[in-house]
Every structure is written in C-alpha cells, then in structure tokens.
Design a protein around this motif. Structure first.
Motif, PDB file in Angstrom:
ATOM      1  N   PHE A  82      57.833  61.134  24.998  1.00 20.81           N
ATOM      2  CA  PHE A  82      58.224  61.768  26.730  1.00 20.81           C
ATOM      3  C   PHE A  82      58.935  60.120  27.169  1.00 20.81           C
ATOM      4  CE2 PHE A  82      54.423  59.804  26.966  1.00 20.81           C
ATOM      5  CZ  PHE A  82      54.551  59.163  27.362  1.00 20.81           C
ATOM      6  N   PHE A  83      60.077  60.408  27.788  1.00 21.91           N
ATOM      7  CA  PHE A  83      61.184  59.373  27.892  1.00 21.91           C
ATOM      8  C   PHE A  83      60.660  58.584  29.440  1.00 21.91           C
ATOM      9  CE2 PHE A  83      63.472  62.445  25.320  1.00 21.91           C
ATOM     10  CZ  PHE A  83      63.936  61.751  24.941  1.00 21.91           C
ATOM     11  N   ALA A  84      61.004  57.473  29.263  1.00 22.60           N
ATOM     12  CA  ALA A  84      60.461  56.468  30.521  1.00 22.60           C
ATOM     13  C   ALA A  84      62.136  55.381  30.980  1.00 22.60           C
ATOM     14  CB  ALA A  84      59.258  55.427  30.132  1.00 22.60           C
ATOM     15  N   GLY A  85      62.412  55.338  31.911  1.00 26.42           N
ATOM     16  CA  GLY A  85      63.753  54.773  32.218  1.00 26.42           C
ATOM     17  C   GLY A  85      62.905  53.771  33.220  1.00 26.42           C
ATOM     18  N   PHE A  86      62.997  52.392  33.222  1.00 24.46           N
ATOM     19  CA  PHE A  86      63.036  50.799  33.611  1.00 24.46           C
ATOM     20  C   PHE A  86      64.147  50.257  34.291  1.00 24.46           C
ATOM     21  CE2 PHE A  86      59.594  51.571  30.226  1.00 24.46           C
ATOM     22  CZ  PHE A  86      58.478  51.356  30.524  1.00 24.46           C
ATOM     23  N   ASP A  87      63.754  49.901  35.917  1.00 22.18           N
ATOM     24  CA  ASP A  87      65.290  48.805  36.356  1.00 22.18           C
ATOM     25  C   ASP A  87      65.085  47.836  35.744  1.00 22.18           C
ATOM     26  OD1 ASP A  87      65.513  51.067  38.189  1.00 22.18           O
ATOM     27  OD2 ASP A  87      63.525  50.360  40.108  1.00 22.18           O
ATOM     28  N   GLN A  88      66.265  47.044  35.710  1.00 28.37           N
ATOM     29  CA  GLN A  88      66.485  45.520  34.808  1.00 28.37           C
ATOM     30  C   GLN A  88      65.181  45.167  35.741  1.00 28.37           C
ATOM     31  OE1 GLN A  88      70.422  44.780  36.707  1.00 28.37           O
ATOM     32  NE2 GLN A  88      69.914  44.072  38.309  1.00 28.37           N
ATOM     33  N   HIS A  89      64.702  44.126  35.288  1.00 26.33           N
ATOM     34  CA  HIS A  89      64.051  42.783  35.538  1.00 26.33           C
ATOM     35  C   HIS A  89      62.537  43.485  35.858  1.00 26.33           C
ATOM     36  CE1 HIS A  89      67.254  40.273  35.544  1.00 26.33           C
ATOM     37  NE2 HIS A  89      67.476  40.869  36.785  1.00 26.33           N
ATOM     38  N   TRP A  90      62.305  44.817  36.021  1.00 27.46           N
ATOM     39  CA  TRP A  90      60.800  45.401  36.255  1.00 27.46           C
ATOM     40  C   TRP A  90      59.668  44.787  35.217  1.00 27.46           C
ATOM     41  CZ3 TRP A  90      56.807  47.661  33.264  1.00 27.46           C
ATOM     42  CH2 TRP A  90      56.054  48.005  33.918  1.00 27.46           C
ATOM     43  N   GLY A  91      58.947  44.409  35.961  1.00 30.73           N
ATOM     44  CA  GLY A  91      57.305  43.861  35.320  1.00 30.73           C
ATOM     45  C   GLY A  91      57.876  42.062  35.971  1.00 30.73           C
ATOM     46  N   THR A  92      59.283  41.503  36.204  1.00 29.31           N
ATOM     47  CA  THR A  92      58.988  39.786  36.506  1.00 29.31           C
ATOM     48  C   THR A  92      58.175  39.799  37.198  1.00 29.31           C
ATOM     49  OG1 THR A  92      61.174  40.242  35.949  1.00 29.31           O
ATOM     50  CG2 THR A  92      60.694  38.359  36.885  1.00 29.31           C
ATOM     51  N   GLU A  93      58.104  40.550  38.324  1.00 32.17           N
ATOM     52  CA  GLU A  93      56.910  39.773  39.284  1.00 32.17           C
ATOM     53  C   GLU A  93      55.364  39.770  38.529  1.00 32.17           C
ATOM     54  OE1 GLU A  93      55.793  41.360  43.387  1.00 32.17           O
ATOM     55  OE2 GLU A  93      58.225  41.551  43.533  1.00 32.17           O
TER      56      GLU A  93
ATOM     57  N   PRO B  93      47.991  53.167  29.292  1.00 32.66           N
ATOM     58  CA  PRO B  93      46.895  54.412  29.190  1.00 32.66           C
ATOM     59  C   PRO B  93      46.419  54.930  28.561  1.00 32.66           C
ATOM     60  CG  PRO B  93      49.254  54.894  30.243  1.00 32.66           C
ATOM     61  CD  PRO B  93      48.806  53.370  29.623  1.00 32.66           C
ATOM     62  N   ALA B  94      47.362  54.633  27.011  1.00 38.63           N
ATOM     63  CA  ALA B  94      46.402  55.578  25.638  1.00 38.63           C
ATOM     64  C   ALA B  94      46.949  55.102  25.089  1.00 38.63           C
ATOM     65  CB  ALA B  94      46.799  57.165  25.873  1.00 38.63           C
ATOM     66  N   VAL B  95      46.101  55.337  23.238  1.00 38.79           N
ATOM     67  CA  VAL B  95      47.300  54.457  22.374  1.00 38.79           C
ATOM     68  C   VAL B  95      48.306  54.983  22.542  1.00 38.79           C
ATOM     69  CG1 VAL B  95      46.892  54.606  19.994  1.00 38.79           C
ATOM     70  CG2 VAL B  95      44.995  54.399  21.011  1.00 38.79           C
ATOM     71  N   GLN B  96      49.500  54.936  22.214  1.00 41.26           N
ATOM     72  CA  GLN B  96      51.030  55.290  21.738  1.00 41.26           C
ATOM     73  C   GLN B  96      51.667  54.730  21.316  1.00 41.26           C
ATOM     74  OE1 GLN B  96      51.332  56.394  25.414  1.00 41.26           O
ATOM     75  NE2 GLN B  96      51.530  54.459  26.315  1.00 41.26           N
ATOM     76  N   PHE B  97      52.730  54.947  20.354  1.00 43.74           N
ATOM     77  CA  PHE B  97      53.369  54.344  19.692  1.00 43.74           C
ATOM     78  C   PHE B  97      55.173  54.194  21.074  1.00 43.74           C
ATOM     79  CE2 PHE B  97      52.621  55.616  15.766  1.00 43.74           C
ATOM     80  CZ  PHE B  97      52.242  54.445  15.097  1.00 43.74           C
ATOM     81  N   LEU B  98      55.860  53.402  21.051  1.00 46.41           N
ATOM     82  CA  LEU B  98      57.140  53.604  21.668  1.00 46.41           C
ATOM     83  C   LEU B  98      58.188  53.398  20.177  1.00 46.41           C
ATOM     84  CD1 LEU B  98      58.514  50.276  22.597  1.00 46.41           C
ATOM     85  CD2 LEU B  98      55.810  50.327  24.598  1.00 46.41           C
ATOM     86  N   THR B  99      59.547  53.363  21.676  1.00 45.01           N
ATOM     87  CA  THR B  99      60.745  53.022  20.733  1.00 45.01           C
ATOM     88  C   THR B  99      61.777  52.702  21.372  1.00 45.01           C
ATOM     89  OG1 THR B  99      60.451  54.803  18.928  1.00 45.01           O
ATOM     90  CG2 THR B  99      62.543  53.583  18.872  1.00 45.01           C
ATOM     91  N   VAL B 100      62.233  50.892  21.466  1.00 47.23           N
ATOM     92  CA  VAL B 100      63.120  51.073  22.328  1.00 47.23           C
ATOM     93  C   VAL B 100      64.757  52.247  22.481  1.00 47.23           C
ATOM     94  CG1 VAL B 100      64.579  49.151  23.694  1.00 47.23           C
ATOM     95  CG2 VAL B 100      61.862  48.925  22.542  1.00 47.23           C
ATOM     96  N   LEU B 101      64.947  52.183  23.229  1.00 50.52           N
ATOM     97  CA  LEU B 101      66.270  52.997  23.193  1.00 50.52           C
ATOM     98  C   LEU B 101      67.246  52.629  23.374  1.00 50.52           C
ATOM     99  CD1 LEU B 101      64.591  56.837  24.915  1.00 50.52           C
ATOM    100  CD2 LEU B 101      65.394  56.456  21.884  1.00 50.52           C
ATOM    101  N   ARG B 102      67.174  51.573  24.859  1.00 44.16           N
ATOM    102  CA  ARG B 102      68.441  51.458  25.205  1.00 44.16           C
ATOM    103  C   ARG B 102      68.214  49.705  26.473  1.00 44.16           C
ATOM    104  NH1 ARG B 102      72.831  53.359  29.800  1.00 44.16           N
ATOM    105  NH2 ARG B 102      71.210  54.736  28.619  1.00 44.16           N
ATOM    106  N   GLY B 103      67.951  49.149  26.054  1.00 41.90           N
ATOM    107  CA  GLY B 103      67.353  47.546  27.243  1.00 41.90           C
ATOM    108  C   GLY B 103      67.163  46.344  26.030  1.00 41.90           C
TER     109      GLY B 103
END
Length: 162
Positions: A84-95, A106-116
């Motif tokens: 599945f795909f996930a989109g994040f706002d700029q600066h998400w996680g800064t706080e 939440p689960a063992v998983q691979f992630l691939t950065v698509l953009r950003g």
C-alpha cells in the motif's frame, strides 16, 4: 513516464523479489555497479528494546524472469501479503523528534521511498536519510522502543509491503 510512475515500478520490482535499481545511501559506488548484489538498510531491535540499523546485501542470480525479455538478476525473495501507499505532509514527525517520541513499526515490512526525503532515527541515535528509490526493512515491532521518522521540506510518499 513520470517520476512517480517510475518509482512505483521500482517498488513493485523490489517486492517481487528483484531490483532493477534503488540504491541506499550506504551503498558504495562499487556495489552500485554490480547488478548481482543489492544492499538495503534494515532497522531491527535488540533484546534490550533498542533499535539499530544494519546494511543487508542480497545476492541476485540471473534468471529468465519474463521471456522473451533478456535475463535479469533476481534474489532476496520475501513473501508479501499486501502492499500500500502512504502520503505524508512536509515536516511530518518533527514534533516527535523534538519530544523524542519513538514508535515501533506496526508490522515487519519493507518500505520504499517514492518521493521526498525521510530521516529515520533509531533509539541508538543513528539517523539515516532515505531518498526516492531507497529501501528499508522495518523490524522494530513492539515491544521495541521503535524509531522516529521525520519528513523533509516537501510532502513524502512511501510504498509499504508486508
């Protein structure tokens, strides 16, 4: 083909068990020139609940994957029940970074950065910056303390496979 379409194809190839291209920032120029090996980052947890990065190199072997097309290098096959795909706002996680608020995957998983650009900090203090096309295997599930993810100055998109 636009950049997102290209990145999505790369992500699909990665999770099908082979890689055409996608190089973690930790890969040397020598590794990048050898299509028979692929190195990606792994975020894992130790018994003390701390998370750490490790580079993993997978050997790829020539196979006739999609005849009559030419053979390609394939390896590192991992089962995936969903992607599945996930989109994040700029600066998400800064706080979270400012408050040192870690979270486990939440689960063992691979992630691939698509953009950003995504900066991920393990509990041991190491931070890795991931750019479009880079792959990370997340294994820091609960009860691990987890990690902190921060998105750069532009919105970011990931593809997860688990």
């Amino acid at each position: 083909m636009n950049r997102i379409g290209f990145a999505a194809r790369i992500s699909t190839l990665v999770f099908a068990g082979f890689v055409v291209m996608a190089l973690p920032s930790s890969v040397s120029a020598e590794d990048a020139a050898d299509p028979s090996h692929f190195t990606y980052a792994r975020l894992y947890c130790t018994q003390d609940g701390e998370s750490h990065f490790q580079n993993v190199t997978v050997e790829l072997r020539q196979m006739n994957f999609a005849p009559p097309a030419s053979a390609i290098n394939i390896g590192g096959n991992s089962a995936a029940a969903s992607a599945f795909f996930a989109g994040f706002d700029q600066h998400w996680g800064t706080e979270d970074l400012q408050k040192r608020l870690n979270h486990p995957t939440p689960a063992v998983q691979f992630l691939t950065v698509l953009r950003g650009i995504f900066s991920i900090t393990a509990t041991d203090g190491e931070t890795r910056q991931l750019n479009a096309g880079e792959v990370l295997r997340l294994e820091d599930t609960s009860p691990c303390k987890g990690h902190i993810t921060v998105v750069g100055d532009q919105p970011g998109f990931l593809m997860f496979a688990r």
